[in-house]
Design an enzyme around this catalytic site. Structure first.
Site, short mmCIF file in Angstrom:
data_model
loop_
_atom_site.label_atom_id
_atom_site.label_comp_id
_atom_site.label_asym_id
_atom_site.label_seq_id
_atom_site.Cartn_x
_atom_site.Cartn_y
_atom_site.Cartn_z
N LYS A 13 0.81 -1.22 0.00
CA LYS A 13 0.00 0.00 0.00
C LYS A 13 0.84 1.27 0.00
O LYS A 13 0.44 2.27 -0.58
CB LYS A 13 -1.04 0.00 1.13
CG LYS A 13 -0.50 0.02 2.53
CD LYS A 13 -1.64 -0.08 3.52
CE LYS A 13 -1.14 -0.45 4.89
NZ LYS A 13 -0.13 0.43 5.48
N ARG A 88 -6.73 2.50 11.67
CA ARG A 88 -6.40 1.09 11.87
C ARG A 88 -7.35 0.46 12.87
O ARG A 88 -7.28 -0.75 13.09
CB ARG A 88 -4.96 0.95 12.37
CG ARG A 88 -3.94 0.82 11.24
CD ARG A 88 -2.58 0.81 11.85
NE ARG A 88 -1.61 0.07 11.13
CZ ARG A 88 -0.67 0.60 10.35
NH1 ARG A 88 -0.64 1.89 10.14
NH2 ARG A 88 0.23 -0.15 9.77
N ARG A 127 11.72 -6.67 1.73
CA ARG A 127 11.51 -5.23 1.82
C ARG A 127 12.72 -4.51 2.41
O ARG A 127 13.28 -4.94 3.42
CB ARG A 127 10.30 -4.99 2.72
CG ARG A 127 9.50 -3.79 2.34
CD ARG A 127 8.07 -4.03 2.67
NE ARG A 127 7.78 -3.54 4.01
CZ ARG A 127 6.62 -2.98 4.33
NH1 ARG A 127 5.69 -2.83 3.43
NH2 ARG A 127 6.41 -2.59 5.55
N ARG A 160 13.53 -2.68 7.77
CA ARG A 160 12.91 -1.96 8.89
C ARG A 160 12.82 -2.85 10.11
O ARG A 160 12.64 -4.05 10.00
CB ARG A 160 11.47 -1.56 8.49
CG ARG A 160 11.37 -0.13 8.04
CD ARG A 160 10.04 0.19 7.42
NE ARG A 160 8.86 -0.34 8.09
CZ ARG A 160 7.64 -0.04 7.71
NH1 ARG A 160 7.41 0.77 6.72
NH2 ARG A 160 6.59 -0.55 8.34
N ARG A 171 2.24 -8.35 13.36
CA ARG A 171 1.52 -7.24 12.72
C ARG A 171 0.33 -7.76 11.91
O ARG A 171 -0.72 -7.14 11.88
CB ARG A 171 2.47 -6.46 11.80
CG ARG A 171 3.53 -5.70 12.54
CD ARG A 171 4.44 -4.99 11.58
NE ARG A 171 3.86 -3.75 11.11
CZ ARG A 171 4.13 -3.18 9.94
NH1 ARG A 171 4.96 -3.73 9.11
NH2 ARG A 171 3.58 -2.05 9.60
P1 AMP Z 1 3.02 1.61 8.52
O1 AMP Z 1 4.16 2.36 7.93
O2 AMP Z 1 1.67 2.18 8.11
O3 AMP Z 1 3.10 0.13 8.28
O4 AMP Z 1 3.09 1.82 10.11
C1 AMP Z 1 4.21 1.40 10.86
C2 AMP Z 1 3.86 1.30 12.33
O5 AMP Z 1 3.46 2.60 12.81
C3 AMP Z 1 2.70 0.39 12.68
O6 AMP Z 1 3.08 -0.95 12.79
C4 AMP Z 1 2.27 0.98 14.02
O7 AMP Z 1 3.17 0.62 15.05
C5 AMP Z 1 2.43 2.48 13.78
N1 AMP Z 1 1.19 3.08 13.22
C6 AMP Z 1 1.08 3.75 12.03
N2 AMP Z 1 -0.17 4.16 11.84
C7 AMP Z 1 -0.88 3.76 12.92
C8 AMP Z 1 -2.25 3.87 13.29
N3 AMP Z 1 -3.14 4.47 12.49
N4 AMP Z 1 -2.62 3.32 14.49
C9 AMP Z 1 -1.73 2.71 15.28
N5 AMP Z 1 -0.44 2.55 14.98
C10 AMP Z 1 0.00 3.07 13.81
#
Ligand code: AMP
Length: 218
Positions: A13, A88, A127, A160, A171
């Site tokens: 995404k 989320r 990744r 990462r 996750r």
């Molecule tokens: P992402 O880059 O969207 O995969 O986000 C990486 C990490 O950031 C996630 O695994 C969460 O720990 C945190 N995170 C990002 N967006 C949210 C959200 N809307 N709610 C809770 N945690 C978030």
């Protein structure tokens, strides 16, 4: 046009988001990117969120909601945005709706990227991300021109902390429990657009465009 993109970790995404915002000229809002930047800048927010992110857990709703509220109030969101990684949880979705109502805005489409779990595992393992500028790569699907280095800025590309196998499974589990209910939430509002997420980056982007073309996006 205001869009929302959702999909399990590793669904691509983030990559699709970059292509979408370029095509439609809208602002990309990724809460994950905001948090990673805060960690890099060693801000108070960065300290607050780091332990959750490293463990692959969600950052608590009240922190995320506040961050998003501030971001949505910025000028560059007025002409359209793509939300990537938010909401989320149902709580975050309800809060989003309240914020947008106050701003006289709404979400037009929710793009859900569907990917089989075995594809997710394969994608996750490869990744890589640039520590300096945040550009993303994949060892198999989108390799950098020079091994181990970012095409854009030349800095090292790394895996990462939340992309290891253990955190990746965690996750996925959290996604299915907390985030998947949003599918029903947005389906009931007739905003949900299902996109098959298998195949190349170009193929998935083609499907997104085809889906968007079904609606009048002006
Ligand atoms: P992402 O880059 O969207 O995969 O986000 C990486 C990490 O950031 C996630 O695994 C969460 O720990 C945190 N995170 C990002 N967006 C949210 C959200 N809307 N709610 C809770 N945690 C978030």
């Amino acid at each position: 046009m205001n869009l929302l993109i959702m999909g399990p970790p590793g669904s691509g995404k983030g990559t699709q988001s970059k292509l979408i915002v370029e095509k439609y000229g809208i602002t990309h809002i990724s809460t994950g990117d905001i948090f990673r930047q805060a960690i890099k800048d060693k801000t108070e927010l960065g300290y607050l969120v780091q332990s959750y992110m490293d463990k692959g857990e969600y950052v608590p709703d009240d922190i995320v909601v506040e961050v998003l509220e501030d971001r949505l109030a910025e000028d560059d969101c007025k002409d359209g945005f793509l939300l990537d990684g938010y909401p989320r949880t149902i709580y975050q979705a309800v809060k989003l709706e309240q914020m947008l109502t106050q701003l006289g805005m709404h979400i037009d489409h929710v793009l859900k990227i569907d990917v089989e779990p075995y594809v997710l595992v394969k994608r996750r393992a490869g990744r890589r991300v640039c520590m300096s500028c945040g550009a993303s790569y994949h060892l198999e699907f989108k390799p950098p021109k020079t091994k181990g280095a970012c095409d854009a800025c030349g800095h090292a590309i790394v895996q990462r902390a939340d992309d290891t196998e253990e955190t990746a499974f965690k996750r996925l589990d959290i996604y299915l429990k907390s985030t998947y209910p949003l599918v029903e939430y947005y389906d009931a509002k007739e905003k949900l657009r299902n996109i098959h997420g298998f195949g190349t980056i170009e193929r998935v982007f083609f499907r997104i465009n085809r889906e968007m073309d079904k609606y009048d996006n002006n």
